[in-house]
Structure formats: C-alpha cells, structure tokens
Design a protein around this motif. Structure first.
Motif, PDB file in Angstrom:
ATOM      1  N   ALA A   1       1.020  -1.285   0.104  1.00  7.44           N
ATOM      2  CA  ALA A   1      -0.544  -0.079   0.406  1.00  7.44           C
ATOM      3  C   ALA A   1       0.640   0.858   0.073  1.00  7.44           C
ATOM      4  CB  ALA A   1      -1.192  -0.301   1.469  1.00  7.44           C
ATOM      5  N   TYR A   2       0.287   2.261  -0.639  1.00  3.98           N
ATOM      6  CA  TYR A   2       0.606   3.840  -0.797  1.00  3.98           C
ATOM      7  C   TYR A   2       0.984   3.685   0.856  1.00  3.98           C
ATOM      8  CZ  TYR A   2       2.015   8.328  -2.317  1.00  3.98           C
ATOM      9  OH  TYR A   2       2.437   9.758  -2.077  1.00  3.98           O
ATOM     10  N   THR A   3       2.204   4.265   1.254  1.00  3.63           N
ATOM     11  CA  THR A   3       2.676   5.482   2.702  1.00  3.63           C
ATOM     12  C   THR A   3       2.772   6.527   1.973  1.00  3.63           C
ATOM     13  OG1 THR A   3       4.826   5.002   2.687  1.00  3.63           O
ATOM     14  CG2 THR A   3       3.442   3.229   3.464  1.00  3.63           C
ATOM     15  N   GLY A   4       3.167   7.597   0.865  1.00  5.50           N
ATOM     16  CA  GLY A   4       4.358   8.500   0.454  1.00  5.50           C
ATOM     17  C   GLY A   4       5.275   8.906   1.221  1.00  5.50           C
ATOM     18  N   ARG A   5       5.980   7.970   1.974  1.00  9.85           N
ATOM     19  CA  ARG A   5       7.370   8.023   2.884  1.00  9.85           C
ATOM     20  C   ARG A   5       8.195   7.676   2.055  1.00  9.85           C
ATOM     21  NH1 ARG A   5       4.113   5.128   6.594  1.00  9.85           N
ATOM     22  NH2 ARG A   5       3.091   6.276   8.155  1.00  9.85           N
ATOM     23  N   VAL A   6       9.223   8.065   1.734  1.00  9.64           N
ATOM     24  CA  VAL A   6      10.065   8.569   0.710  1.00  9.64           C
ATOM     25  C   VAL A   6      11.541   9.269   1.123  1.00  9.64           C
ATOM     26  CG1 VAL A   6       8.692   7.652  -1.813  1.00  9.64           C
ATOM     27  CG2 VAL A   6       9.655  10.567  -1.007  1.00  9.64           C
ATOM     28  N   SER A   7      12.974   8.585   1.006  1.00  9.86           N
ATOM     29  CA  SER A   7      13.956   9.110   1.023  1.00  9.86           C
ATOM     30  C   SER A   7      14.809   9.754   0.119  1.00  9.86           C
ATOM     31  CB  SER A   7      14.466   8.824   2.610  1.00  9.86           C
ATOM     32  OG  SER A   7      14.806   7.400   2.047  1.00  9.86           O
ATOM     33  N   PRO A   8      15.606  10.297   0.028  1.00 15.58           N
ATOM     34  CA  PRO A   8      16.344  10.145  -0.618  1.00 15.58           C
ATOM     35  C   PRO A   8      17.173   9.187  -1.008  1.00 15.58           C
ATOM     36  CG  PRO A   8      16.631  12.342  -0.093  1.00 15.58           C
ATOM     37  CD  PRO A   8      15.697  11.987   0.920  1.00 15.58           C
ATOM     38  N   GLY A   9      17.373   8.469  -2.500  1.00 11.79           N
ATOM     39  CA  GLY A   9      18.169   7.234  -2.794  1.00 11.79           C
ATOM     40  C   GLY A   9      17.791   5.615  -2.358  1.00 11.79           C
TER      41      GLY A   9
ATOM     42  N   ASP B   1       6.688  14.197   4.530  1.00 11.23           N
ATOM     43  CA  ASP B   1       5.459  12.781   4.353  1.00 11.23           C
ATOM     44  C   ASP B   1       3.728  13.269   4.391  1.00 11.23           C
ATOM     45  OD1 ASP B   1       7.381  11.097   5.165  1.00 11.23           O
ATOM     46  OD2 ASP B   1       6.625  11.182   7.355  1.00 11.23           O
ATOM     47  N   ASP B   2       3.357  12.814   3.062  1.00 14.20           N
ATOM     48  CA  ASP B   2       1.899  13.410   3.410  1.00 14.20           C
ATOM     49  C   ASP B   2       0.617  13.532   4.033  1.00 14.20           C
ATOM     50  OD1 ASP B   2       3.100  12.896   0.541  1.00 14.20           O
ATOM     51  OD2 ASP B   2       1.618  11.581   0.581  1.00 14.20           O
ATOM     52  N   SER B   3      -0.247  14.334   4.113  1.00 13.13           N
ATOM     53  CA  SER B   3      -0.867  13.912   4.982  1.00 13.13           C
ATOM     54  C   SER B   3      -2.433  14.190   4.687  1.00 13.13           C
ATOM     55  CB  SER B   3      -0.351  15.321   6.090  1.00 13.13           C
ATOM     56  OG  SER B   3      -1.630  14.721   7.540  1.00 13.13           O
TER      57      SER B   3
END
Length: 223
Positions: free
Chosen positions: A2-10, A204-206
């Motif tokens: 499921a999509y969470t919207g939590r990403v980080s560079p790399g 993050d998204d909200s």
C-alpha cells in the motif's frame, strides 16, 4: 504494498494507483530531501512532473521512454527547480508555473516558462485535469494542484505552501504569513473535504482532516 508517501533520497519511489491517474513520489537530494511527483494518465499514458527539484538522472529514469508533456514548478525557490533545465532538454516538456514566479524561475534556471497559470486555471495530464490553486505567501506565485478523483477523494499537490504540522516558511515576514495562512484557510481548508490527501514539497503526506484541528494554533504561533 500500500502507498504510504514515505520516501527518502536514494530510496525507492512510492507508487499510488488511482482509477485514472498514477502518482509516483520520489525524494531527491540528501540535504534538502525534496519530493518530486510523476503523474501518469492511465488512459493516454501522458506524464507530468511536479517539481524537477534535483537529480535529473533519477527523474528521467522515472519518466522512461514514454516522454513527458510538462513540468509544473510549484514555486520559484532554488531547491525546487535544479533539475529543470536538464529534464526539459531531455524531454522537450512544457514548463508551467504561477504567473508571479515565472520570471524568477527563468532567471534562475535559464529555462523559459512556456505557460503561466493563475488561480482557477487547469493543467491537463492526458484525460485528467489538475486545477490550479494559487496560494501566495511562501512565494508570490506559489501554486497547488488539485486532482478530483471521479472514483475517490481529492488529491492535492501543495509544494511548500502546506505541510503536516503547518504552512510553509515565510522567513519572519508577518505580512507574508498572514497572506499564506489566509489563503490556505480559504482556498484549501475552506473548499476541500477532510478526506483530501495532500502531497507536500518535502516530507510525508497527510490529509486535510488530520491538519484542520490545528489551524487556529498555526495562526496563533505565527508560523
């Protein structure tokens, strides 16, 4: 997953499949950790990028062989358009920005803004429409993009105008803060429902429902 919207560079991008639009979120630059969003129309395959912030190689891999119709730059700050020239040179994409920020973006990047947009304008991704919401304050020409999913809730790409926990920075300018919080209250929270999911320029998204109870607190603290 499921999509969470939590990403980080790399790290890996996160992908959200809507009925008519696919949203791919990726973070670039370990220092600034800017979010970039590739939107793809499920019907036509047309693609649009929200903020070519940095690391053009990462962004162009996301775009792939299907091309890019446009890059929307949400506002004029340098960290949101460092890859603009390279992405446009590689794809021939149109460049879209809010009218008050268009000239500064061109001055900073050397790339012509081919379409200047204002509040209420529409930007197309294939058969999907994105409504421009002008939110001056963080910069004079800051814009958000609203996608009204016909089979679900709204989705809003807010640049640096709205984050989980508050509005964007106004760098001690009380008038700019008042302008920003007023526009966020009237044009975002005053118009869109609580189930609207928003995608900011960093982090993050909200949802608007999660943030709405804190509006008075934000206004009181002044940032």
């Amino acid at each position: 997953m499921a999509y969470t919207g939590r990403v980080s560079p790399g790290g890996d991008p996160d992908v959200r499949e809507l009925s008519r639009l696919t949203v791919t979120k990726v973070a670039v630059d370990p220092e600034m950790s800017n979010n970039c969003y590739l939107l793809r129309c499920a019907t036509t395959g047309s693609q649009l990028l929200v903020d070519a912030a940095d690391e053009p190689d990462v962004l162009l891999r996301l775009v792939g062989d299907d091309g890019l119709t446009a890059v929307v730059t949400t506002h004029q700050h340098w960290d949101h358009h460092r890859a603009l020239a390279a992405v446009v040179a590689a794809t021939g994409a149109a460049v879209v920005a809010g009218t008050p920020d268009a000239e500064p973006i061109t001055e900073q990047t050397g790339v012509e803004v081919t379409r200047r947009v204002d509040h209420g304008d529409t930007v197309e991704v294939g058969t999907c429409d994105l409504e421009v919401i002008a939110i001056p304050g963080h910069t004079p020409g800051s814009i958000a993009l609203r996608y009204r999913d016909p089979e679900g809730h709204d989705h809003l790409f807010t640049g640096d105008s709205l984050f989980p926990g508050g509005v964007g920075a106004t760098f001690g300018d009380a008038d700019a803060f008042a302008q920003l919080i007023d526009n966020v209250e009237t044009r975002v929270f005053g118009t869109l429902d609580d189930d609207t999911w928003f995608y900011p320029g960093h982090g993050d998204d909200s949802t608007l429902g999660a943030e709405r109870p804190h509006l008075a607190e934000w206004r009181e603290r002044g940032w």
